[in-house]
Write a protein that holds these residues in place. Structure first.
Motif, PDB file in Angstrom:
ATOM      1  N   SER A 577      42.077 -75.811  35.193  1.00  0.00           N
ATOM      2  CA  SER A 577      40.857 -76.216  35.877  1.00  0.00           C
ATOM      3  C   SER A 577      40.179 -75.016  36.526  1.00  0.00           C
ATOM      4  O   SER A 577      38.956 -74.851  36.448  1.00  0.00           O
ATOM      5  N   GLN A 578      40.981 -74.151  37.144  1.00  0.00           N
ATOM      6  CA  GLN A 578      40.424 -72.966  37.799  1.00  0.00           C
ATOM      7  C   GLN A 578      39.871 -71.980  36.780  1.00  0.00           C
ATOM      8  O   GLN A 578      38.804 -71.385  36.983  1.00  0.00           O
ATOM      9  N   LEU A 579      40.567 -71.810  35.667  1.00  0.00           N
ATOM     10  CA  LEU A 579      40.051 -70.938  34.600  1.00  0.00           C
ATOM     11  C   LEU A 579      38.700 -71.439  34.105  1.00  0.00           C
ATOM     12  O   LEU A 579      37.772 -70.659  33.877  1.00  0.00           O
ATOM     13  N   HIS A 580      38.604 -72.771  33.939  1.00  0.00           N
ATOM     14  CA  HIS A 580      37.355 -73.345  33.440  1.00  0.00           C
ATOM     15  C   HIS A 580      36.230 -73.157  34.459  1.00  0.00           C
ATOM     16  O   HIS A 580      35.085 -72.865  34.091  1.00  0.00           O
ATOM     17  N   GLN A 581      36.553 -73.322  35.761  1.00  0.00           N
ATOM     18  CA  GLN A 581      35.548 -73.108  36.799  1.00  0.00           C
ATOM     19  C   GLN A 581      35.063 -71.656  36.796  1.00  0.00           C
ATOM     20  O   GLN A 581      33.863 -71.397  36.895  1.00  0.00           O
ATOM     21  N   LEU A 582      35.999 -70.732  36.690  1.00  0.00           N
ATOM     22  CA  LEU A 582      35.622 -69.317  36.686  1.00  0.00           C
ATOM     23  C   LEU A 582      34.764 -68.982  35.473  1.00  0.00           C
ATOM     24  O   LEU A 582      33.764 -68.271  35.575  1.00  0.00           O
ATOM     25  N   ARG A 583      35.136 -69.502  34.322  1.00  0.00           N
ATOM     26  CA  ARG A 583      34.351 -69.266  33.110  1.00  0.00           C
ATOM     27  C   ARG A 583      32.922 -69.776  33.275  1.00  0.00           C
ATOM     28  O   ARG A 583      31.973 -69.190  32.736  1.00  0.00           O
ATOM     29  N   GLY A 584      32.774 -70.847  34.042  1.00  0.00           N
ATOM     30  CA  GLY A 584      31.449 -71.439  34.238  1.00  0.00           C
ATOM     31  C   GLY A 584      30.494 -70.596  35.049  1.00  0.00           C
ATOM     32  O   GLY A 584      29.315 -70.923  35.187  1.00  0.00           O
ATOM     33  N   ARG A 585      30.982 -69.471  35.614  1.00  0.00           N
ATOM     34  CA  ARG A 585      30.068 -68.578  36.348  1.00  0.00           C
ATOM     35  C   ARG A 585      29.175 -67.806  35.399  1.00  0.00           C
ATOM     36  O   ARG A 585      28.156 -67.244  35.829  1.00  0.00           O
ATOM     37  N   VAL A 586      29.544 -67.704  34.120  1.00  0.00           N
ATOM     38  CA  VAL A 586      28.674 -67.057  33.136  1.00  0.00           C
ATOM     39  C   VAL A 586      28.126 -68.133  32.193  1.00  0.00           C
ATOM     40  O   VAL A 586      28.446 -69.304  32.311  1.00  0.00           O
ATOM     41  N   GLY A 587      27.288 -67.716  31.272  1.00  0.00           N
ATOM     42  CA  GLY A 587      26.703 -68.685  30.340  1.00  0.00           C
ATOM     43  C   GLY A 587      25.531 -69.434  30.934  1.00  0.00           C
ATOM     44  O   GLY A 587      25.168 -70.508  30.482  1.00  0.00           O
ATOM     45  N   ARG A 588      24.916 -68.866  31.990  1.00  0.00           N
ATOM     46  CA  ARG A 588      23.838 -69.572  32.690  1.00  0.00           C
ATOM     47  C   ARG A 588      22.446 -69.070  32.284  1.00  0.00           C
ATOM     48  O   ARG A 588      21.454 -69.576  32.771  1.00  0.00           O
ATOM     49  N   GLY A 589      22.442 -68.076  31.409  1.00  0.00           N
ATOM     50  CA  GLY A 589      21.163 -67.575  30.904  1.00  0.00           C
ATOM     51  C   GLY A 589      21.038 -67.882  29.419  1.00  0.00           C
ATOM     52  O   GLY A 589      21.847 -68.607  28.837  1.00  0.00           O
ATOM     53  N   ALA A 590      20.018 -67.296  28.795  1.00  0.00           N
ATOM     54  CA  ALA A 590      19.770 -67.572  27.374  1.00  0.00           C
ATOM     55  C   ALA A 590      20.650 -66.719  26.465  1.00  0.00           C
ATOM     56  O   ALA A 590      20.828 -67.033  25.283  1.00  0.00           O
ATOM     57  N   GLU A 591      21.204 -65.622  27.008  1.00  0.00           N
ATOM     58  CA  GLU A 591      21.990 -64.702  26.179  1.00  0.00           C
ATOM     59  C   GLU A 591      23.416 -65.243  25.942  1.00  0.00           C
ATOM     60  O   GLU A 591      23.928 -66.040  26.708  1.00  0.00           O
ATOM     61  N   GLN A 592      24.052 -64.751  24.859  1.00  0.00           N
ATOM     62  CA  GLN A 592      25.445 -65.103  24.594  1.00  0.00           C
ATOM     63  C   GLN A 592      26.325 -64.542  25.709  1.00  0.00           C
ATOM     64  O   GLN A 592      26.195 -63.391  26.097  1.00  0.00           O
ATOM     65  N   SER A 593      27.226 -65.385  26.205  1.00  0.00           N
ATOM     66  CA  SER A 593      28.137 -64.952  27.262  1.00  0.00           C
ATOM     67  C   SER A 593      29.580 -64.964  26.769  1.00  0.00           C
ATOM     68  O   SER A 593      29.915 -65.641  25.784  1.00  0.00           O
ATOM     69  N   PHE A 594      30.436 -64.237  27.493  1.00  0.00           N
ATOM     70  CA  PHE A 594      31.822 -64.061  27.057  1.00  0.00           C
ATOM     71  C   PHE A 594      32.769 -64.243  28.239  1.00  0.00           C
ATOM     72  O   PHE A 594      32.451 -63.906  29.383  1.00  0.00           O
TER      73      PHE A 594
END
Length: 701
Positions: A577-594
């Motif tokens: 759950s924590q890994l998923h929350q942390l991952r959710g800090r990126v991917g908020r723009g139009a560009e590909q996130s990693f």
């Protein structure tokens, strides 16, 4: 002793007494006979299987062997003294070794007699042996009591064992209680439920959970007691919900006026998803019923819960009410404030923020404006629940990440109006279906299961320590594109117990790889003063720094669309759950996130499954189900402090069908008999009345 009362204090049970009673209370929470009966075995040993000496394997957890004592001798002196006996069957010989109770062994274990030996086999000097085996004569005497096929095994502690209350000791106490007061056990489920689900009586279930006649009766006992556990959780939750709906009238938000229309038609810069529209409609319906709304909105990271909350608060404003939004951290509260202020400005409504760092002068002005009705939406932290914070007319409370607040903290917000405000609870942590039915079973649940258009799935990769230079190269490539990077560590300082690459060492390594002036680094961790944290956050948000090195303080609440890379160090140490929350800090723009998960080379089975799951899927709800399976409900966020989940037997992963049956049964009961006045529901009425008076279920026994 016969027909003793189940409420009898445990010290009066034969063989217990005051000292053992005290340790039973402290170690296991057993105060009465009823408490002891409710302390169930955690597994059973099959005593029907006999092994031959030739079949032994040191990997076996235990074995049972039938053989004759062919020799016995005392070896060593003083503290090295031991007795070694040889037990022989037709296939070979095994040694039985005792280091304690030697006098008893010398007097009671006889050469030439046949015994059943039970214990854990080990290999010593190339031969099998069992240390301190359980021994009983064969054939068993007719006077032997207790279970002879499926032997119960109970959890004990070192302190209990000092008082000879190990698993065997607890088994003896259970036998005494069952002998003396099983007849006093009362039924808790109505006859029509027992009949519908073919459940055995409570009396039979308690007998066979401790001393099952066979595996079939054990299954019947487990099913009955699991159903009872889950049924009464649902009964309590849904009775609470019904009580609230009958007692607490709610403000009617009948008008969809200028605030909502202007925001939706003229200001909102993007199209709402169908899921967002559906949830807003559900909230509108709730707030028109004239009873207090209690709704949970759960949605994956980035699904748009803040906009749903904002439109709900604007609906309250349209109907002449104020609204507030409480977040667990100052970072998250400020994030919500900035997001909402950017959307509505200060021309449509008046938005304010109140946190622990708000100055005394600012507070004085804010308190006055709030009480005069000059603030429409107040966003803040725990500071909102202070007695000095008085609203003119509070109509809606939004609580973000509810599990981070205590029950009393939440209740203080509800009391800030003569008529309780509507309650909207939000969580970005997807909740498994079974957990939602238990922890939040008294709330209506909405799910935002759709991400905004144009969002690209985050590309997640797992790299080992030996691939670190490759990771640094990838960071430099992304920063060269104008992107920003998070690097998250699990610790602030080096731990002797956990061999982790800690934050301080990571910063040194980062500065070596990314030297000034080409690269700027922000540093954020939980030990920093709030002002310093906010300063570093702001530097990253405004693009003055390219890398943020942080602990999990940035797990929720940071929204930087330009940040495209999340690197998690020692990722195997984090929960799913924590890994998923942390991952959710990126991917908020139009560009590909990693998202790059860094780990050591040695991974546990669970650690490997967590990382493989993260690489395979971005679906938070699927991740939450696997997280529940791996960690159990007691470890998932919020379940411990909720006070709801105190499961002794039921398993939310394995017993989903029983949970669904229990919930459906309670729903049907309340539909047909809302106040539980029918004679066949007298037992259930008794339970809900006792719960209202704070009396536990065990007292019904």
């Amino acid at each position: 002793m016969l027909n003793a009362d189940l409420d009898t204090t445990i010290e009066f049970l034969k063989g217990v007494g005051p000292k053992r009673a005290e340790v039973l209370q402290k170690e296991l929470g057993i105060y009465t006979y009823a408490d002891l009966l409710g302390f169930y075995p955690f597994r059973y040993i099959d005593r029907t299987r006999f092994y031959k000496v030739s079949e032994l394997d040191p990997e076996l957890p235990y074995v049972q062997i039938l053989g004759r004592i062919t020799g016995k001798e005392t070896i060593g002196e003083k503290h090295k003294k031991r007795i070694v006996a040889r037990l022989t069957d037709e296939t070979g010989t095994i040694e039985l070794v005792w280091f304690q109770s030697l006098k008893w062994v010398e007097e009671n274990i006889m050469r030439g007699k046949v015994y059943i030996a039970f214990g854990k086999p080990t290999v010593f000097n190339g031969s099998f042996s069992i240390s301190h085996p359980e021994l009983e004569p064969y054939p068993r005497p007719a006077t032997v009591t207790g279970n002879l096929t499926l032997q119960p095994v109970y959890n004990s502690t070192e302190k209990l064992k000092k008082f000879s209350i190990d698993s065997k000791g607890i088994q003896k106490l259970q036998a005494l209680v069952i002998t003396s007061c099983l007849s006093e056990v009362r039924e808790t489920l109505p006859a029509y439920i027992l009949e519908k689900y073919k459940l055995i009586s409570r009396k039979e279930a308690l007998l066979h959970i401790h001393f099952p006649a066979d595996s079939k009766m054990l299954q019947h006992a487990q099913r009955r007691l699991k159903f009872e556990e889950l049924f009464f959780i649902q009964l309590q939750l849904l009775a609470n919900k019904q009580f609230r709906e009958l007692k607490f009238k709610g403000h009617r938000f009948c008008l969809v006026g200028n605030y909502v229309h202007t925001f939706y038609q003229d200001i909102l810069p993007f199209e709402l998803t169908n899921a967002q529209k559906r949830v807003i409609k559900e909230i509108r319906t709730d707030t028109q019923r004239g009873i207090q709304m209690n709704r949970l909105v759960q949605g994956d990271v980035g699904s748009g819960k803040t906009v749903v909350a904002l439109m709900s608060m604007l609906l309250a404003n349209d109907n002449g009410f104020q609204a507030c939004m409480m977040a667990p951290t100052e970072i998250l509260a400020r994030q919500h404030y900035h997001s909402i202020f950017e959307l509505v400005g200060d021309q449509l409504i008046r938005v304010a923020i109140l946190t622990g760092t708000t100055t005394k002068k600012q507070r004085t002005l804010l308190h006055a404006q709030l009480e005069a009705g000059e603030i429409d939406i107040l966003i803040g932290t725990h500071a909102l629940i202070e007695d000095k914070v008085v609203f003119k007319n509070l109509g809606l409370v939004v609580i973000d990440e509810q599990h981070r607040f205590g029950v009393e903290q939440r209740a203080k917000l509800w009391r800030k109006n003569a008529v309780p405000p509507h309650i909207l609870v939000m969580t970005a942590t997807p909740i498994p279906r079974t957990l939602a039915m238990t922890i939040y079973g008294d709330l209506d649940v909405s799910v935002i299961d759709e991400l905004p258009a144009g969002r690209k799935p985050i590309d997640t990769r797992h790299l080992y320590e030996g691939q670190r230079l490759r990771m640094f190269g990838f960071m430099k490539t992304e920063i060269a594109k104008g992107r920003q990077v998070y690097v998250v560590y699990p610790l602030i300082k080096e731990s002797e117990k956990l061999d982790l690459l800690h934050l301080e060492a990571g910063i040194e390594q980062m500065r070596y790889q990314f030297p000034l002036p080409d690269y700027q680094i922000s540093i954020v961790h939980g030990k920093m003063p709030n002002a310093d944290k906010q300063f570093e956050m702001d530097r990253f948000i405004t693009g003055k720094t390219q890398i943020m090195v942080a602990t999990t303080v940035i797990e929720v609440g940071v929204n930087v669309p330009n940040a495209s890379v999340m690197i998690i160090e020692n990722a195997e140490r984090f929960g799913l759950s924590q890994l998923h929350q942390l991952r959710g800090r990126v991917g908020r723009g139009a560009e590909q996130s990693f998202c790059i998960l860094m780990s050591g080379n040695k991974l546990s089975k669970e650690g490997r499954k967590r990382l493989e799951t993260m690489v395979r899927t971005n679906n938070g709800f699927e991740i939450s189900e696997i997280d529940l399976e791996l960690r159990g409900p007691g470890d998932l966020s919020g379940t411990q402090q909720s006070g709801v989940l105190d499961l002794k037997l039921a398993d939310l992963v394995k017993d989903q069908q029983i949970l669904q049956e229990a919930r459906n049964t309670v729903i049907d009961i309340f539909q047909q008999d809302p106040l539980l006045t029918l004679p066949e529901n007298a037992l259930l009425k008794r339970f809900t009345d006792k719960k209202n008076r704070g009396i536990a279920l065990d007292k019904i026994s």
